[in-house]
Design an enzyme around this catalytic site. Structure first.
Site, mmCIF file in Angstrom:
data_model
loop_
_atom_site.group_PDB
_atom_site.id
_atom_site.type_symbol
_atom_site.label_atom_id
_atom_site.label_comp_id
_atom_site.label_asym_id
_atom_site.label_seq_id
_atom_site.Cartn_x
_atom_site.Cartn_y
_atom_site.Cartn_z
ATOM 1 N N SER A 220 80.209 18.432 20.449
ATOM 2 C CA SER A 220 80.665 18.056 19.099
ATOM 3 C C SER A 220 81.919 18.798 18.637
ATOM 4 O O SER A 220 82.526 18.407 17.635
ATOM 5 C CB SER A 220 79.542 18.273 18.078
ATOM 6 O OG SER A 220 78.534 17.304 18.235
ATOM 7 N N TYR B 272 82.453 8.004 23.971
ATOM 8 C CA TYR B 272 82.040 9.187 23.226
ATOM 9 C C TYR B 272 81.359 10.209 24.138
ATOM 10 O O TYR B 272 81.612 11.413 24.044
ATOM 11 C CB TYR B 272 81.101 8.771 22.091
ATOM 12 C CG TYR B 272 80.518 9.931 21.313
ATOM 13 C CD1 TYR B 272 81.329 10.725 20.498
ATOM 14 C CD2 TYR B 272 79.166 10.247 21.401
ATOM 15 C CE1 TYR B 272 80.801 11.793 19.790
ATOM 16 C CE2 TYR B 272 78.627 11.300 20.691
ATOM 17 C CZ TYR B 272 79.447 12.072 19.889
ATOM 18 O OH TYR B 272 78.936 13.133 19.196
ATOM 19 N N TYR C 242 77.525 20.646 9.471
ATOM 20 C CA TYR C 242 76.425 19.734 9.109
ATOM 21 C C TYR C 242 75.707 20.199 7.837
ATOM 22 O O TYR C 242 76.350 20.500 6.838
ATOM 23 C CB TYR C 242 75.460 19.586 10.289
ATOM 24 C CG TYR C 242 76.138 19.227 11.578
ATOM 25 C CD1 TYR C 242 76.933 18.084 11.663
ATOM 26 C CD2 TYR C 242 76.002 20.019 12.717
ATOM 27 C CE1 TYR C 242 77.572 17.740 12.847
ATOM 28 C CE2 TYR C 242 76.634 19.680 13.908
ATOM 29 C CZ TYR C 242 77.420 18.555 13.960
ATOM 30 O OH TYR C 242 78.049 18.224 15.130
#
Length: 449
Positions: A67, A192, A244
Site C-alpha cells: 500500500s 493493482y 487509515y
C-alpha cells in the site's frame, strides 16, 4: 562518512537499537509469500532536500511496496488527469475505516479516498493504457523515477497476492456494479496486484517520500517527477487518510504525512525538509509496522519534526562557506594568509532547527579544504538554536575536533555553551569566541584577542 554527517546517522542508529527488540505484532500471513519474510528485519532511512542519505539497520533490504505504492500512483493519476477529474472518480475524505473496508458513497459509488484499497484500485485503473505505453509500464516508470533508480517486480509475491486477493476482486466488482470503475474489474485488480509487488528498499522509499516533500523533484537525481501542486495534493491526502482509521491519532502525535504497507514499509514526509522510511514486517492490527511506527514517532519527538511546529527557513540558513583566506583581515602577514587559507569558515543566520542544523553540518564538511583542516562556525547572525539543533551542532563539531582539527565557534550569545579559549577542557572540545576573527586567529595558532 564525514564526522559532521554522523550526527544525523547517530540518531537513526540509536532508534534502531532502541526499537530492534520490539517483538509485538505479526506478519501479513494472509499473503503467503509475505509470511515467509524475516520477522526481525528492521531498517531506517532519511534523505534530505539536498540529497544527503542517512540509514541504519536493514535499510538496503528489498521488500514489496504494497500500500505504500498508493500515494505515488495517485500522484501519477493527478498529473495525467488533473485533480477535478480524479475527484470525479475517487473522493478525498478520511474513511475512518480499515484499508480493505467497503467505503463507497451511497449515491455515487465513489470510494472515500485513494489510500484505501477500493480507491487505490480505481486510481490504478485511471492510468491511461495504450499500445505504446501500457498502464503498468507507466506506473512502474513513475515509481522508478520517484525512487531515482529502475525498480522491478517480485514475481513470487505478485503470484501469491494474485492467488489470495479475492477481497480486492470483490471490491472491484462491487465498485463496477455501482458504475464508477472505468475498466474491467479483472484487469484493474491484476494491475493493482503488480503495483503492490514492486520491490524497493527503505532507502528507495525515503527517496520517494523526499521527492514528494521536495515539491515533486527527486533530490537525488533532480528529475521533476510530478508538478509541485500535485505533490502538495498527495501530501494532503496522506496526512488525512494515509494511516487509515489511525490517521487522526498519527497526525496528532507524529505530525507528518505518512503511508504504511502490510509488507512492513512505512514512509513519512516533512515538506521542504526530508523524506523518512522504515522497514520492519511485524504489523499491528491496523496493518502498520510496529517498530516503524514507534521509531518514527520517537524520531519526530526527538528532532522536533511535527508539521505544526514553526520551522526555521532552512534554505536561507547558511550564508557563507569559504576559507578565512577569502575574507578580509587587516594587517595579516603573508605567513598568516597562508595559514588562513587552511581554515574553513561557515556562517549561519536565523533560527536553527534539525533541518537547518543538518545543512550547517554539511557546509562545515564542504568548507574543510584540507583533510583535517580547522573550521570556524559563525553564529553571530543566528537568532535561536533549538535543543535538537544544539546537540547536533555540538556533536558534529566535536567529531571534527576529535579528528585532530582545531574547531571554533563565533557565538556571542553563547547558544552552544562551549568553553572559551581560557577555560580548562579537553583539547578536542570546540572553543567559543565572541567574533569570527577571534575564532580564526585561534584556529591558526595566533592570539584570540
Amino acid at each position: 562518512m564525514s564526522p559532521a554527517a554522523e550526527a544525523v546517522t547517530d540518531a537513526l542508529r540509536e532508534l534502531h537499537t532502541r526499537f530492534a527488540g520490539l517483538r509485538d505484532g505479526r506478519l501479513a500471513n494472509y499473503i503467503p509469500q509475505l509470511a515467509r519474510t524475516e520477522p526481525d528485519a528492521f531498517g531506517l532511512a532519511l534523505i534530505s532536500m539536498d540529497g544527503h542519505r542517512y540509514s541504519a539497520g536493514d535499510a538496503g533490504t528489498p521488500f514489496t511496496m504494497q500500500s505504500v505504492s498508493k500515494p505515488f500512483v495517485y500522484a501519477l493519476a493527478l498529473s495525467v488527469l488533473g485533480l477535478d477529474e480524479v475527484c470525479r472518480w475517487v473522493s478525498a475524505e478520511p474513511s475512518g475505516e480499515a484499508y480493505n473496508a467497503i467505503s463507497l458513497e451511497p449515491d455515487t459509488g465513489r470510494p472515500d479516498n485513494a489510500m484505501v484499497n477500493a480507491g487505490a484500485i480505481i486510481t490504478t485503473a485511471l492510468i491511461p493504457d495504450t499500445a505504446d505505453a501500457p498502464r503498468f509500464e507507466r506506473i512502474l516508470d513513475c515509481l522508478s523515477r520517484f525512487a531515482g533508480r529502475r525498480l522491478d517486480v517480485d514475481e513470487q509475491v505478485y503470484a501469491s497476492e494474485a492467488a489470495t486477493g479475492d477481497r480486492n476482486r470483490a471490491l472491484a466488482y462491487l465498485i463496477r456494479s455501482t458504475g464508477p470503475l472505468p475498466v474491467d474489474p479483472v484487469a484493474a485488480v491484476e494491475t493493482y496486484f503488480r503495483q503492490c509487488a514492486v520491490r524497493v528498499t527503505a532507502l528507495d522509499l525515503a527517496a520517494m517520500a523526499a521527492t514528494l516533500a521536495n515539491g515533486g523533484v527527486n533530490p537525488l537525481t533532480g528529475d521533476v517527477v510530478v508538478p509541485e501542486p500535485v505533490a502538495a495534493q498527495v501530501l494532503a491526502v496522506m496526512a488525512t487518510c494515509g494511516m487509515y482509521d489511525a490517521s487522526g491519532e498519527w497526525l496528532l502525535r507524529v505530525g507528518l504525512p505518512a503511508k504504511s504497507g502490510v509488507s512492513g514499509g512505512l514512509i513519512a514526509a516533512g515538506p521542504a525538509r526530508f523524506g523518512l522510511a522504515t522497514y520492519s514486517p511485524r504489523l499491528d492490527p491496523s496493518g502498520t509496522s510496529v517498530r516503524g511506527r514507534a521509531a518514527l514517532g520517537a524520531l519526530s519527538e526527538r528532532l522536533g519534526l511535527h508539521l505544526m511546529h514553526n520551522p526555521a527557513l532552512a534554505a536561507s540558513t547558511v550564508t557563507l562557506v569559504a576559507t578565512a583566506g577569502d575574507l578580509p583581515a587587516a594587517g595579516a602577514a603573508p605567513q598568516d594568509r597562508a595559514l588562513r587559507e587552511r581554515v574553513g569558515v561557515v556562517a549561519a543566520q536565523g533560527a536553527i532547527d534539525f533541518t537547518a542544523a543538518e545543512r550547517v553540518l554539511y557546509a562545515l564538511d564542504e568548507s574543510r579544504t584540507q583533510g583535517a583542516g580547522p573550521v570556524v562556525l559563525d553564529l553571530g547572525q543566528v537568532t535561536g538554536v533549538d535543543r535538537v539543533a544544539r546537540a547536533m551542532l555540538r556533536g558534529g563539531l566535536g567529531r571534527i575536533a576529535a579528528d585532530g582539527a582545531r574547531t571554533a565557534v563565533a557565538d556571542p550569545a553563547r547558544r552552544l555553551a562551549l568553553p572559551g579559549p581560557g577555560q580548562r577542557d579537553a583539547p578536542t572540545v570546540p572553543r567559543s569566541f565572541v567574533t569570527r576573527e577571534q575564532a580564526v586567529a585561534w584556529c591558526t595558532g595566533g592570539p584570540a584577542g
